[in-house]
Write a protein that holds these residues in place. Structure first.
Motif, PDB file in Angstrom:
ATOM      1  N   ALA A 446       0.830  -1.209   0.000  1.00 31.10           N
ATOM      2  CA  ALA A 446       0.000   0.000   0.000  1.00 31.10           C
ATOM      3  C   ALA A 446       0.859   1.252   0.000  1.00 31.10           C
ATOM      4  N   GLU A 447       1.913   1.254   0.810  1.00 32.43           N
ATOM      5  CA  GLU A 447       2.793   2.416   0.851  1.00 32.43           C
ATOM      6  C   GLU A 447       3.411   2.699  -0.517  1.00 32.43           C
ATOM      7  N   ARG A 491      -7.903  -2.615   4.138  1.00 29.58           N
ATOM      8  CA  ARG A 491      -8.325  -1.206   4.130  1.00 29.58           C
ATOM      9  C   ARG A 491      -7.671  -0.428   5.256  1.00 29.58           C
ATOM     10  N   GLY A 494      -4.407   0.778   3.945  1.00 23.41           N
ATOM     11  CA  GLY A 494      -4.396   1.556   2.717  1.00 23.41           C
ATOM     12  C   GLY A 494      -4.704   0.812   1.446  1.00 23.41           C
ATOM     13  N   CYS A 495      -5.157  -0.435   1.538  1.00 28.50           N
ATOM     14  CA  CYS A 495      -5.528  -1.213   0.361  1.00 28.50           C
ATOM     15  C   CYS A 495      -7.022  -1.056   0.084  1.00 28.50           C
ATOM     16  N   ARG A 518      -3.713   1.283  -5.999  1.00 29.75           N
ATOM     17  CA  ARG A 518      -3.268   0.697  -4.728  1.00 29.75           C
ATOM     18  C   ARG A 518      -3.502  -0.808  -4.793  1.00 29.75           C
ATOM     19  N   THR A 520      -5.248  -4.369  -3.940  1.00 32.90           N
ATOM     20  CA  THR A 520      -6.619  -4.772  -3.645  1.00 32.90           C
ATOM     21  C   THR A 520      -6.614  -6.173  -3.060  1.00 32.90           C
TER      22      THR A 520
END
Length: 537
Positions: A446-447, A491, A494-495, A518, A520
């Motif tokens: 995610a980062e 989530r 950050g996904c 991003r 998933t």
């Protein structure tokens, strides 16, 4: 020569060897390396666990063809990376792990020093090609060059480089040392001639291809066509010959159709494979007196089967020499007919073997572009489902932890693959058990903003072990778990995410994930998965 610290010398040596990316986690003892990494131009990727750093370096290496590099701190951090080093050794992947070590003058029996391990170098030497410990700043450039020689000359293997903490901090004179350029060498002319004579006279040749042929894809295709040889691959060789090629049988050496083809062959040419039990499953193939073997490693040329002719040399260079030595014209249609007949039988077997997972695999096949990379875990959906049923078309397009068989490989390996080849579509395929080993790497992906589908096929625990317990008539115990909300976890870091109650809709979810900004998490629940444990059935 210039005066540098040990940490500066390490970074300069990595730069001198063309390293453009490292995966690592800073710690108290490796800060002198990080001080100079920051200004080196080398990209740094921060996994959330050292095991993830090692697997990401592995995925990077398999995808790029260059050594992957992980930088960790001493003691527990290095030992966290040990499973990844063991996997890289098992699959012949060039991974360099750099760590600090205890100071040179540390007491041999220990004194409670931070991150103290009795002999971390010995631990790594037991699972890597070598653990190199330097004793001065001046030694560092040569030690790094030696590490790259071990990783790139001959059979690729992982290497550990240990720099004592006091050497990292002290200053000394050092200058980067580069490896002399090496031309890949073919096997000796007499062996090539002997092999060409056997293969040229063969009426029913078969070609078996492993991960050692990943750099020889063009030569493998030409050899298959020249010999008229149906071609099957190991897990690590999957995609070396595109699986839509008329002579390609794909992966799955364990299937009866492949064994029958080998039994009928008058000559079997094996390129870059140790013919390992972890690929064959049902025992060794019958190869006595008919095996011609190409391997860069003399020991590998004798592993698991003794060849009638051994060609010790680089796969690409040796196949070029072999093609030049073969007599006669190219074969015609009968070769493709033999391959098609075997492929039909093999596909029926592989689809029967992977029946439980076919809907998942077929949805993936529908969604993935031809050049996609699948980073697979040691999960039933991967080895029963995708291995022999998901078509691939490029070398290094199926990243799988063969042999050592670690869990948790798929997600961080996918991160490493995507970093190595940002333009390639990459998907991670895991089970619900395996992803829990490296779940934290969702935060890494995610980062980085990777458009990475992370497909978690949820059969409520350790399905393979559960089945083995049932087959043994054992109590079903400690293998069935209630899964967390993987989408919510994704989530939270950050996904994006989606939950599917069965395979329907997976193709659309993967297509959308490949186009996202991003990662998933695609949580695919298997409706028939058990919810409780009980007595043997």
């Amino acid at each position: 020569m210039s005066t540098v610290t040990g940490g500066e010398a390490v970074v300069a040596a990595l730069v001198a060897h063309g390293v453009d990316t490292v995966f690592g986690i800073p710690g108290t003892h490796n800060l002198e390396i990080y001080r100079h990494l920051a200004t080196s131009g080398i990209r740094h990727v921060s996994p959330r666990h050292e095991q993830g750093a090692g697997y990401a370096a592995d995925g990077y290496a398999r995808t790029s063809g260059r050594p992957g590099v992980a930088v960790v701190t001493s003691g527990p951090a290095l030992l966290n990376a040990a499973a990844a080093v063991g996997q890289a050794w098992s699959d012949s992947v060039p991974v360099l792990v750099v760590s600090p070590g205890l100071p040179l003058r540390h007491p041999g029996l220990g004194n409670g020093y931070l991150h103290e391990a009795r002999d971390q170098g010995a631990a790594m030497a037991a699972i890597a090609a070598a653990s190199i410990r330097v004793t001065s700043v001046a030694e560092i450039p040569v030690a790094v060059a030696q590490a790259f020689a071990l990783m790139t000359a001959g059979r690729p293997r992982p290497v550990h480089l240990e720099v004592p903490l006091d050497v990292l901090l002290e200053s000394g004179e050092a200058a980067p040392v580069r490896l002399p350029e090496r031309r890949p060498a073919a096997a000796d002319a007499a062996s090539v001639a002997a092999a060409a004579a056997r293969l040229g006279a063969a009426a029913r040749p078969v070609l078996l291809v492993g991960g050692g042929a990943r750099g020889a894809a063009a030569q493998v295709a030409r050899t298959a066509e020249r010999l008229g040889a149906p071609t099957a691959t190991t897990a690590n060789g999957k995609g070396v010959l595109p699986e839509d090629h008329p002579l390609a049988l794909g992966a799955g050496l364990h299937l009866p159709a492949v064994r029958a083809l080998v039994e009928e062959a008058d000559v079997v040419l094996a390129v870059g494979t140790e013919l390992a039990p972890s690929d064959l499953w049902a025992g060794p193939l019958p190869l006595e007196g008919r095996l011609v073997r190409v391997d860069v490693d003399p020991l590998g040329a004798l592993a698991n089967a003794t060849p009638a002719v051994a060609l010790v040399g680089d796969a690409a260079a040796t196949l070029v020499a072999l093609l030049e030595a073969l007599p006669g014209p190219d074969p015609g249609a009968p070769a493709a007919e033999r391959a098609a007949s075997c492929r039909t039988r093999k596909q029926a077997e592989s689809r029967a073997e992977g029946a439980e997972w076919l809907a998942v695999v077929d949805e993936l096949a529908e969604a993935l572009p031809r050049d996609a990379i699948v980073a697979a875990d040691s999960a039933m959906v991967c080895y029963y489902g995708a291995l022999a049923n998901l078509p691939t078309s490029r070398p290094g397009s199926f990243l799988y932890p063969t042999g050592f068989g670690t869990l948790g490989y798929g997600l961080p390996a996918a991160v490493g693959a995507k970093v190595a080849d940002p333009g390639a579509p990459v998907v991670a395929l895991l089970g619900d058990g395996g992803i829990m080993f490296t779940l934290a790497e969702l935060a890494t992906a995610a980062e980085l903003g990777l458009p990475l589908p992370v497909v978690v096929v949820d059969n409520a625990g350790y399905g393979e072990i559960r089945n083995e317990m049932i087959d043994r008539d054992d109590p079903v115990h400690a293998v069935t778990f209630r899964s967390p909300d993987f989408v919510a976890i994704g989530r939270a870091v950050g996904c994006a995410g989606v939950t599917l109650e069965g395979p329907a809709g997976l193709a659309d979810a993967v297509r959308e994930a490949l186009a996202a900004d991003r990662p998933t998490v695609v949580h695919l629940r298997i409706p028939s998965a058990p919810t409780t444990e009980g007595a043997a059935r």
